[in-house]
Scaffold this motif. Sequence first.
Motif, PDB file in Angstrom:
ATOM      1  N   THR A  91      -0.441   4.383  -4.596  1.00 23.23           N
ATOM      2  CA  THR A  91      -0.152   4.938  -5.925  1.00 23.23           C
ATOM      3  C   THR A  91      -0.454   3.938  -7.047  1.00 23.23           C
ATOM      4  OG1 THR A  91       2.166   4.229  -5.789  1.00 23.23           O
ATOM      5  CG2 THR A  91       1.651   6.450  -5.003  1.00 23.23           C
ATOM      6  N   ALA A  92      -1.103   2.813  -6.712  1.00 19.43           N
ATOM      7  CA  ALA A  92      -1.297   1.720  -7.675  1.00 19.43           C
ATOM      8  C   ALA A  92      -2.565   1.935  -8.500  1.00 19.43           C
ATOM      9  CB  ALA A  92      -1.338   0.386  -6.942  1.00 19.43           C
ATOM     10  N   THR A  93      -2.597   2.991  -9.290  1.00 23.24           N
ATOM     11  CA  THR A  93      -3.786   3.325 -10.075  1.00 23.24           C
ATOM     12  C   THR A  93      -4.104   2.249 -11.111  1.00 23.24           C
ATOM     13  OG1 THR A  93      -3.257   5.660  -9.779  1.00 23.24           O
ATOM     14  CG2 THR A  93      -4.844   5.111 -11.493  1.00 23.24           C
ATOM     15  N   ASP A  94      -3.098   1.816 -11.865  1.00 20.51           N
ATOM     16  CA  ASP A  94      -3.324   0.812 -12.911  1.00 20.51           C
ATOM     17  C   ASP A  94      -3.739  -0.529 -12.309  1.00 20.51           C
ATOM     18  OD1 ASP A  94      -2.628   2.720 -14.754  1.00 20.51           O
ATOM     19  OD2 ASP A  94      -0.574   1.980 -15.035  1.00 20.51           O
ATOM     20  N   GLU A  95      -3.097  -0.907 -11.209  1.00 21.97           N
ATOM     21  CA  GLU A  95      -3.404  -2.200 -10.592  1.00 21.97           C
ATOM     22  C   GLU A  95      -4.808  -2.204  -9.992  1.00 21.97           C
ATOM     23  OE1 GLU A  95       0.830  -1.782 -11.203  1.00 21.97           O
ATOM     24  OE2 GLU A  95      -0.636  -0.484 -10.206  1.00 21.97           O
ATOM     25  N   ALA A  96      -5.237  -1.072  -9.439  1.00 25.51           N
ATOM     26  CA  ALA A  96      -6.599  -0.991  -8.908  1.00 25.51           C
ATOM     27  C   ALA A  96      -7.621  -1.145 -10.036  1.00 25.51           C
ATOM     28  CB  ALA A  96      -6.801   0.334  -8.179  1.00 25.51           C
ATOM     29  N   ALA A  97      -7.320  -0.551 -11.185  1.00 22.72           N
ATOM     30  CA  ALA A  97      -8.214  -0.707 -12.337  1.00 22.72           C
ATOM     31  C   ALA A  97      -8.260  -2.165 -12.790  1.00 22.72           C
ATOM     32  CB  ALA A  97      -7.745   0.199 -13.477  1.00 22.72           C
ATOM     33  N   TYR A  98      -7.110  -2.841 -12.738  1.00 21.77           N
ATOM     34  CA  TYR A  98      -7.062  -4.254 -13.119  1.00 21.77           C
ATOM     35  C   TYR A  98      -7.878  -5.103 -12.142  1.00 21.77           C
ATOM     36  CZ  TYR A  98      -5.102  -8.787 -14.467  1.00 21.77           C
ATOM     37  OH  TYR A  98      -4.950 -10.081 -14.889  1.00 21.77           O
ATOM     38  N   ALA A  99      -7.823  -4.768 -10.859  1.00 26.28           N
ATOM     39  CA  ALA A  99      -8.628  -5.497  -9.871  1.00 26.28           C
ATOM     40  C   ALA A  99     -10.112  -5.381 -10.210  1.00 26.28           C
ATOM     41  CB  ALA A  99      -8.349  -4.960  -8.472  1.00 26.28           C
ATOM     42  N   ARG A 100     -10.530  -4.194 -10.624  1.00 26.00           N
ATOM     43  CA  ARG A 100     -11.936  -4.011 -11.009  1.00 26.00           C
ATOM     44  C   ARG A 100     -12.278  -4.872 -12.227  1.00 26.00           C
ATOM     45  NH1 ARG A 100     -15.257  -0.663  -8.705  1.00 26.00           N
ATOM     46  NH2 ARG A 100     -14.506   0.961  -7.279  1.00 26.00           N
ATOM     47  N   GLU A 101     -11.350  -4.946 -13.185  1.00 16.76           N
ATOM     48  CA  GLU A 101     -11.582  -5.788 -14.365  1.00 16.76           C
ATOM     49  C   GLU A 101     -11.801  -7.245 -13.965  1.00 16.76           C
ATOM     50  OE1 GLU A 101      -8.507  -5.463 -17.248  1.00 16.76           O
ATOM     51  OE2 GLU A 101      -8.535  -3.261 -17.277  1.00 16.76           O
ATOM     52  N   LEU A 102     -11.090  -7.676 -12.922  1.00 17.74           N
ATOM     53  CA  LEU A 102     -11.206  -9.060 -12.459  1.00 17.74           C
ATOM     54  C   LEU A 102     -12.421  -9.279 -11.565  1.00 17.74           C
ATOM     55  CD1 LEU A 102      -7.469  -9.853 -11.554  1.00 17.74           C
ATOM     56  CD2 LEU A 102      -8.712 -10.502 -13.628  1.00 17.74           C
ATOM     57  N   GLY A 103     -13.130  -8.203 -11.238  1.00 15.58           N
ATOM     58  CA  GLY A 103     -14.290  -8.330 -10.366  1.00 15.58           C
ATOM     59  C   GLY A 103     -13.932  -8.422  -8.896  1.00 15.58           C
ATOM     60  N   LEU A 104     -12.747  -7.930  -8.524  1.00 14.85           N
ATOM     61  CA  LEU A 104     -12.292  -7.980  -7.139  1.00 14.85           C
ATOM     62  C   LEU A 104     -12.559  -6.651  -6.442  1.00 14.85           C
ATOM     63  CD1 LEU A 104      -8.782  -9.598  -7.735  1.00 14.85           C
ATOM     64  CD2 LEU A 104     -10.789 -10.758  -6.787  1.00 14.85           C
ATOM     65  N   ASP A 105     -13.076  -6.711  -5.227  1.00 13.88           N
ATOM     66  CA  ASP A 105     -13.134  -5.520  -4.388  1.00 13.88           C
ATOM     67  C   ASP A 105     -11.767  -5.341  -3.735  1.00 13.88           C
ATOM     68  OD1 ASP A 105     -15.733  -4.934  -4.974  1.00 13.88           O
ATOM     69  OD2 ASP A 105     -16.577  -5.872  -3.182  1.00 13.88           O
ATOM     70  N   LEU A 106     -11.286  -4.100  -3.700  1.00 16.84           N
ATOM     71  CA  LEU A 106      -9.939  -3.819  -3.201  1.00 16.84           C
ATOM     72  C   LEU A 106      -9.999  -2.788  -2.082  1.00 16.84           C
ATOM     73  CD1 LEU A 106      -6.808  -4.005  -3.449  1.00 16.84           C
ATOM     74  CD2 LEU A 106      -6.962  -2.222  -5.217  1.00 16.84           C
ATOM     75  N   LEU A 107      -9.464  -3.159  -0.918  1.00 13.03           N
ATOM     76  CA  LEU A 107      -9.276  -2.228   0.191  1.00 13.03           C
ATOM     77  C   LEU A 107      -7.779  -1.962   0.324  1.00 13.03           C
ATOM     78  CD1 LEU A 107     -11.611  -3.775   2.943  1.00 13.03           C
ATOM     79  CD2 LEU A 107     -12.181  -2.066   1.199  1.00 13.03           C
ATOM     80  N   ILE A 108      -7.380  -0.697   0.319  1.00  9.55           N
ATOM     81  CA  ILE A 108      -5.969  -0.328   0.422  1.00  9.55           C
ATOM     82  C   ILE A 108      -5.717   0.278   1.799  1.00  9.55           C
ATOM     83  CG2 ILE A 108      -4.200   1.256  -0.433  1.00  9.55           C
ATOM     84  CD1 ILE A 108      -5.405   0.900  -3.228  1.00  9.55           C
ATOM     85  N   CYS A 109      -4.752  -0.291   2.524  1.00  9.43           N
ATOM     86  CA  CYS A 109      -4.314   0.229   3.826  1.00  9.43           C
ATOM     87  C   CYS A 109      -2.844   0.605   3.691  1.00  9.43           C
ATOM     88  CB  CYS A 109      -4.470  -0.822   4.924  1.00  9.43           C
ATOM     89  SG  CYS A 109      -6.140  -1.442   5.142  1.00  9.43           S
ATOM     90  N   ASP A 110      -2.562   1.866   3.485  1.00  8.41           N
ATOM     91  CA  ASP A 110      -1.188   2.296   3.220  1.00  8.41           C
ATOM     92  C   ASP A 110      -0.851   3.479   4.112  1.00  8.41           C
ATOM     93  OD1 ASP A 110       1.313   2.349   2.066  1.00  8.41           O
ATOM     94  OD2 ASP A 110       0.605   2.665   0.014  1.00  8.41           O
ATOM     95  N   HIS A 111       0.429   3.801   4.189  1.00  9.69           N
ATOM     96  CA  HIS A 111       0.851   4.971   4.965  1.00  9.69           C
ATOM     97  C   HIS A 111       1.870   5.802   4.200  1.00  9.69           C
ATOM     98  CE1 HIS A 111       4.904   3.480   6.619  1.00  9.69           C
ATOM     99  NE2 HIS A 111       4.500   2.564   5.771  1.00  9.69           N
ATOM    100  N   HIS A 112       2.100   5.454   2.947  1.00  7.16           N
ATOM    101  CA  HIS A 112       3.025   6.221   2.125  1.00  7.16           C
ATOM    102  C   HIS A 112       2.327   7.467   1.574  1.00  7.16           C
ATOM    103  CE1 HIS A 112       4.767   2.119   2.131  1.00  7.16           C
ATOM    104  NE2 HIS A 112       5.898   2.794   2.235  1.00  7.16           N
ATOM    105  N   THR A 113       3.113   8.382   1.074  1.00  2.98           N
ATOM    106  CA  THR A 113       2.573   9.657   0.611  1.00  2.98           C
ATOM    107  C   THR A 113       1.840   9.483  -0.715  1.00  2.98           C
ATOM    108  OG1 THR A 113       4.434  10.788   1.665  1.00  2.98           O
ATOM    109  CG2 THR A 113       3.148  12.044   0.052  1.00  2.98           C
ATOM    110  N   PRO A 114       0.561   9.849  -0.787  1.00  2.00           N
ATOM    111  CA  PRO A 114      -0.163   9.733  -2.061  1.00  2.00           C
ATOM    112  C   PRO A 114       0.363  10.733  -3.085  1.00  2.00           C
ATOM    113  CG  PRO A 114      -1.689   9.951  -0.192  1.00  2.00           C
ATOM    114  CD  PRO A 114      -0.318  10.299   0.307  1.00  2.00           C
TER     115      PRO A 114
END
Length: 590
Positions: free
Chosen positions: A150-173
């Motif tokens: 559910t980390a929409t804002d944080e994923a956008a921030y990772a892109r701003e920093l130039g980081l590739d992000l892989l999310i491995c979660d099991h909680h309900t989207p």
Amino acid sequence: MPMSPRWIERELDDPDVVPRLCEDLNDLPEALARALAARGIDSLERARRFFRPERADLHDPFEMAGMKRAAARLDEALEAGERVLVYGDYDVDGTTATALMTRFLRSEGVETDYFVPDRFAHGYGLCRAGLDRAKEHGAALVVALDCGVTATDEAAYARELGLDLLICDHHTPATDDDGQPVLPDALAVLDPKRSDGDYPFASLCGCGVGAKLVQATLQQRGASPEEAIEAVLAGFGDLLALAIAADIVPVHGENRIFLREGLEKMRSGEASPGLRALANAAGRLDRADRAVDLLLADNEDDARPLAETLDQINTRRRTLDRETEQEAARRAERQINARSPHALVLADEDWHQGVVGIVASSIVERFYRPTVLLTAADAAEGEDLLKGSARSVSGVNVYDALAGCSELLEQFGGHDYAAGLTLRRANLDAFRERFDDAVGAQVTSPEVLHPVHKVDAPLALEDIGSLKERFWTVLKQFAPHGPSNAKPVFHARNLALARSPRRVGSDGKHLKFTVRPGDGGDGPVSGDATMDAIAFGLGDKFDVLEQSRSDGQPLELLFSVEENTWNGRTSLQLKVRDVRLQEDGAKDNE
């Protein structure tokens, strides 16, 4: 006050399955056949997979949405020698997942750091501080485990920093108005609960999703499926077992295979030094970074002092648990007496954030109401915020109930029976009312909020036998146990005490006694049909036993069967779940 649980025999979709299983499984005792049927096992083949779960029954990791892209990116990082940051969570599932991925990447020669948020300074889930750490340390890739869906804002921030992000979660989207998942804009989002995916098993824990990514990456790098599974289970089976047991996920399907293999690894002494030390550290983990350090320890000398430190922390924590639970229980009683709510919302700014989840579970067990416990958020998060944990009962989806209050919440996430949330103090009263209404909408009958003991089958003591007889030989193969596969609970009637009951334990809260089949008198009975029983936490039932003994009124017992070793001698005993005077008040043979 807490209610006495009802005793309800589990319903079967097709009662004819029981005699069929008895026949197909070579005259299997009827009580065990019924216990199998209650777990959805209705054929010889399903019984085989239950009793002999095999690696071949594990699913192809590439069936999970996003896995192909995630495995390719992780393989690319391994080939290029990129620096990777593993981002975890502070619970046991999150710390084991962090240790698993970190250990795998380091074993492949990748320079790997890890970051686990501090529950007080950072809160739950992806945060900017962790992503900043990745950037500062020169990481090109972040692998987030047990969080992030559910980390929409944080994923956008990772892109701003130039980081590739892989999310491995099991909680309900989160979902939109059309029921489609709303996912962060990450390079890949792995989650078996994605409604737009086709993965066959939705109940993996976070560590399990991480293990699937490791398996897929090994296959991406040329390993066969069998070789990849062997590498995962041989290298990380102990971590998977700990995560599955701690995160209370259903113990069937892939989880049953992972748990069984991991427990075998631990029993054989092949568990990592850190995990062996952890097994001796009582209580709940407190400092997540210390927990990961412990799980990554390469030898006993490094692991032991870390485990001892955690043990000391948790000794203090248990005292805090007890004090908080006592106060929360008093407040719960006042709420119930004042308004008889469907749910309990309890708040105190002085409660410790680290215990509210544990205490919420205790309040649910005691009062059988969905419960939210809230305390003050850390000052860095905002002085006007409360945060806490929600726990629920069977039949009430607490995540859905929180979703019905979403406009009053700053943040929430979780599962059917457990969730976390943050809200503003000014919204507390409105949230209490709205949450109660949302839970009430799911309470389709008063029985939903009445505790229940679910019974697998009736069972006579004479049919249990000894350690070497078939009943126990088959029953112990029902393990490992957990949600969806609890220890079978049996119901025996027309029982008598063979000798006087005793209170045991420092506070007399437990009972020990011996029962035999009732026969209307004191005549001889078979020794094999006389069994010792232990009743933890049922000290208030002592008068029931005494009344049966003095009046001759037969007893009914709910129990599971277990091994007990005392003074070098191992025998079977009954672990009592509940006891009462026989409801019809008469002996069955009269």
